[in-house]
Design an enzyme around this catalytic site. Structure first.
Site, PDB file in Angstrom:
ATOM      1  N   TYR A 108      -4.078 -11.251   2.179  1.00 31.75           N
ATOM      2  CA  TYR A 108      -4.545 -10.299   1.169  1.00 31.75           C
ATOM      3  C   TYR A 108      -4.528 -10.877  -0.236  1.00 31.75           C
ATOM      4  O   TYR A 108      -5.393 -10.530  -1.053  1.00 31.75           O
ATOM      5  CB  TYR A 108      -3.750  -8.987   1.256  1.00 31.75           C
TER       6      TYR A 108
ATOM      7  N   ARG B 249      -7.703 -12.519  -0.850  1.00 41.14           N
ATOM      8  CA  ARG B 249      -8.762 -11.547  -1.118  1.00 41.14           C
ATOM      9  C   ARG B 249      -8.629 -10.936  -2.502  1.00 41.14           C
ATOM     10  O   ARG B 249      -9.617 -10.687  -3.192  1.00 41.14           O
ATOM     11  CB  ARG B 249      -8.743 -10.457  -0.042  1.00 41.14           C
TER      12      ARG B 249
ATOM     13  N   ASN C 277     -15.871  -0.684   1.224  1.00 46.48           N
ATOM     14  CA  ASN C 277     -15.409  -1.945   0.647  1.00 46.48           C
ATOM     15  C   ASN C 277     -14.113  -1.740  -0.122  1.00 46.48           C
ATOM     16  O   ASN C 277     -13.948  -0.753  -0.834  1.00 46.48           O
ATOM     17  CB  ASN C 277     -16.484  -2.532  -0.269  1.00 46.48           C
TER      18      ASN C 277
ATOM     19  N   HIS D 281     -11.580   3.150   2.488  1.00 46.05           N
ATOM     20  CA  HIS D 281     -10.643   2.179   3.060  1.00 46.05           C
ATOM     21  C   HIS D 281      -9.667   1.631   2.014  1.00 46.05           C
ATOM     22  O   HIS D 281      -9.048   0.597   2.226  1.00 46.05           O
ATOM     23  CB  HIS D 281     -11.408   1.031   3.741  1.00 46.05           C
TER      24      HIS D 281
ATOM     25  N   CYS E 255       8.675   4.456  -1.427  1.00 44.69           N
ATOM     26  CA  CYS E 255       8.654   5.627  -2.327  1.00 44.69           C
ATOM     27  C   CYS E 255       7.243   6.137  -2.594  1.00 44.69           C
ATOM     28  O   CYS E 255       7.073   7.162  -3.257  1.00 44.69           O
ATOM     29  CB  CYS E 255       9.362   5.301  -3.647  1.00 44.69           C
TER      30      CYS E 255
ATOM     31  N   CYS F 236       8.486  -3.259  -5.815  1.00 41.28           N
ATOM     32  CA  CYS F 236       8.062  -1.965  -6.356  1.00 41.28           C
ATOM     33  C   CYS F 236       8.733  -1.719  -7.704  1.00 41.28           C
ATOM     34  O   CYS F 236       9.953  -1.778  -7.805  1.00 41.28           O
ATOM     35  CB  CYS F 236       8.433  -0.855  -5.377  1.00 41.28           C
TER      36      CYS F 236
ATOM     37  N   LEU G 254     -28.779  -6.592   6.895  1.00 40.05           N
ATOM     38  CA  LEU G 254     -29.457  -7.822   7.328  1.00 40.05           C
ATOM     39  C   LEU G 254     -29.890  -7.677   8.781  1.00 40.05           C
ATOM     40  O   LEU G 254     -31.027  -7.926   9.133  1.00 40.05           O
ATOM     41  CB  LEU G 254     -28.505  -9.021   7.223  1.00 40.05           C
TER      42      LEU G 254
END
Ligand code: OAD
Length: 243
Positions: free
Chosen positions: A59, A62, A98, A114, A125, A143, A209
């Protein structure tokens, strides 16, 4: 005035194909594997519990891409469509699968069914923070509220419930015009929205596509790259509703 009080309501659903032209790989395309793993194996609560460092690195890559990419003409066309419809008193709602921030950076405020990569969430929490500062692939982000050692990306994983489903179903079920762009139509419940729109009597448009799984002969299908197709298609939809 709520979106449901106006006579015509345009609803748009976007998927990974819309961000492909900005350099974000799609999920099921050639770039569908990461370090030899299928995305469906990494984007799960079980993977996070078992291999948090691996999932976090996936992640963070990303999240890093969010600061390196720009919206493309597809995102811009959808923002322009919204402006044009609003000025003409036509309802508009943008829903996206997305998790990137490209619609937002083009001016839109989509419903992120999402979730969003730019947001981190504490599983202890519930605190959420918008954060693109901490991008080290090896370092978890604690956090700020309760001190829990590792926040997770606020994205919906396989096996988890998408966000704002009721709201989305209401919007799509009441659409007079519905466009699905850049989505393969295989991940539910989003994949069911095209049928929901047809059932509600909407005129349906599809850009992708490849032919998506859920395409029907009723849909007006415009094959091609979203960045090339959406500017013209959005203008045609605006004209269709008299905006
Ligand atoms: P997919 O990767 O499944 O499908 C991408 C679709 O975009 C395909 O139909 C392609 O033909 C099309 N496409 C690719 N490049 C395009 C381009 N330049 N212009 C237009 N279309 C293009 O992506 P999604 O359908 O968005 O879920 O995936 C659905 C969900 O599966 C994602 O939201 C994610 C994923 O696992 C979660 O993260 C929960």
């Amino acid at each position: 005035m709520s979106n449901l009080d106006v006579e015509q309501r345009v609803v748009v659903l976007t998927g990974a194909g819309v961000s492909a032209d900005s350099g974000h790989p799609t999920f099921r395309g050639a770039g569908g594997l990461w370090e030899g793993r299928r995305v469906e194996e990494l984007a799960t609560p079980a993977a996070w519990a078992r291999e948090p460092a691996l999932v976090w690195r996936f992640y963070q890559e990303r999240r890093q891409r969010l600061v390196e990419t720009e919206p493309n003409p597809a995102h811009e066309a959808l923002y322009e469509l919204e402006q044009r419809l609003k000025a003409a008193g036509v309802g508009f709602c943008l829903i996206t699968q997305n998790v990137d921030n490209l619609h937002g950076r083009a001016g839109s405020a989509p419903i992120h069914i999402h979730g969003e990569l730019a947001v981190l969430r504490c599983e202890v929490c519930g605190e959420k923070v918008r954060d693109l500062e901490h991008l080290d692939p090896e370092a978890f982000v604690p956090c700020p509220e309760c001190g829990h050692a590792a926040m997770r990306p606020d994205v919906v994983w396989f096996g988890e419930m998408p966000y704002r489903v009721e709201d989305v179903f209401r919007q799509v079920g009441n659409a007079t015009h519905f466009l699905a762009a850049g989505t393969s139509g295989v991940v539910y419940p989003a994949a069911g929205l095209l049928q929901l729109a047809r059932d509600g009597g909407a005129k349906t448009y599809v850009n992708s596509l490849d032919e998506p799984e859920n395409l029907s002969r009723q849909d007006e299908f415009s094959p091609g790259r979203a960045a090339e197709i959406l500017p013209g298609l959005c203008a045609a939809i605006a004209e269709e509703v008299g905006a």
